[in-house]
Design a protein around this motif. Sequence first.
Motif: not given
Length: 521
Positions: A142, A237, A309
């Motif tokens: 990610e 995150y 994203g």
Amino acid sequence: MKEADIRQMLARKLHLIDADLELTAEEHRIVLPDGRTAVIDILAKDNVGRFYVIELKKSKNSARSAVQQLFKYAAFLKKKYNLRSDQITCVAVSTDWSELIDPFSEFSECSDYQSKGIKILIKGKEISFEEVSTNFSPGGGEVLTEFYFAEFRDEKRFYYILDKFVAFLKKDVPFLNSVIIPCIYLGDDKKIINGYGFSWSVFTPSDEYNGSILRFIEIYEKENPFSDDCVEEFELYDDEHKVLIDKCLILISTIFNSSLRNGEELNVFNVHSLNNILVTWNYEDIISIGPMFSGGIFDNDEITSMCCGYEGLHPYNFVTKISPKNPDHFFYVRNKVLGFLRGNFIWKAGVSKILEDTAQESVIRISIFNPLNLFGLLGDLCRSGETKRIPFLNIEEEFEGNRVCYYGSIVWDGVIRDMSISQAMDRSAGLSGSAGLGGTRLLFQMGNMDFLSRSGDKFFAEFGLAHFILKKSDEGVSFLDTSVEPFAWRPINGEILSVQDFIDAHPSLIDEMEEFEKYSA
């Protein structure tokens, strides 16, 4: 020491695996009705009737097959004795775990069986056993929710610093998955003074690189000390390594900042802002660094989409490709796209139905632009006479050479309303009418997604606007009727009016935006 000797010794010391284990059999042979056979090194049973399948390996080469054999033996045990998965525990025992640890960690995390890993320690004629800690990594790659952007006025200086920064990342933090996108602005926006820049996006690393990150911090903090009190707000995150990654990135930015001159800037933006930069600036050569990109398995379009994203982090854009034949990935992305559309009830319901009805072997391409309300669109028209913020939804389903296309847009009912933007915002938000244009705009921009979910579609409805989904196939064109249960595709009767038709019929809204521009200035 021979493997048979180790097996016999382990069979006498099963309490090292579980205190309640009793030996059922060594080299337990299973024969299925179709003739397939399996031989379990050690089969044991605990005091609640759960079976332990114990597979023993003595060398690195033989250890590689342990996971495959555990799967096979557990499956045969289930078939032969009519057991459930929760009645079986798989145990891998080996002298060498160098190649076994990763596949066994994956097996422990993802299989339906409970599992244990045991390492054999041999010293002379003495032998002992210790439990192995698994190191499962969820992966994901990610992109972090914020990225850096460096700006320069001078072209020569820009390329000098760019080369210097890339060389630093490759030499000092090669374990950090980074993407650098050099950009040059060739437009006519006078507000952009520094016309040269590059973005720096970072992706979540694998757990195995945390030691390298820690060593980097320890080395460079001695030369470039900084106070945690000055750390910028980062929403990266949520896991136990967040602080470690925070410190690493801020330390790198501190080192980098020391090389900048007057007029040169290094700023932090939300990940979706990169999309705005790439739309308005020219960019070509994408530089990717780190183990995630070393194999060249991602092309530039995929890397750009990941950096922006587009699969859940970007508040407006969602771009992906999925297939029901890969159910885990399909349902993971399906949940993400439905979450992305949580403020748009019609499109969310429509996409849910489309994905439910797709064929098992189909390939589905999804591209959605969903900016939630008309305010930004009208602001663009007020400032420049054009806009790129018209919402759209494109879904293509391909199956056995056939293609079905779905198109989402906003349609107008054709009724001209004598209503201002602020009045529509007040009514859709349930306000008294005293907030004014500036106040209601702030509510829409600063409000959370729950507020937008309740108010977004109501705002459109005040002007006779609604989200809409069309289906185009060999059978013709139809629209999704969401006014009935269950939803149904129906033929189109009459003309479809677009957002542009609505804007052309309501020029007063552009005038109102001009007044707001004066107010906000």
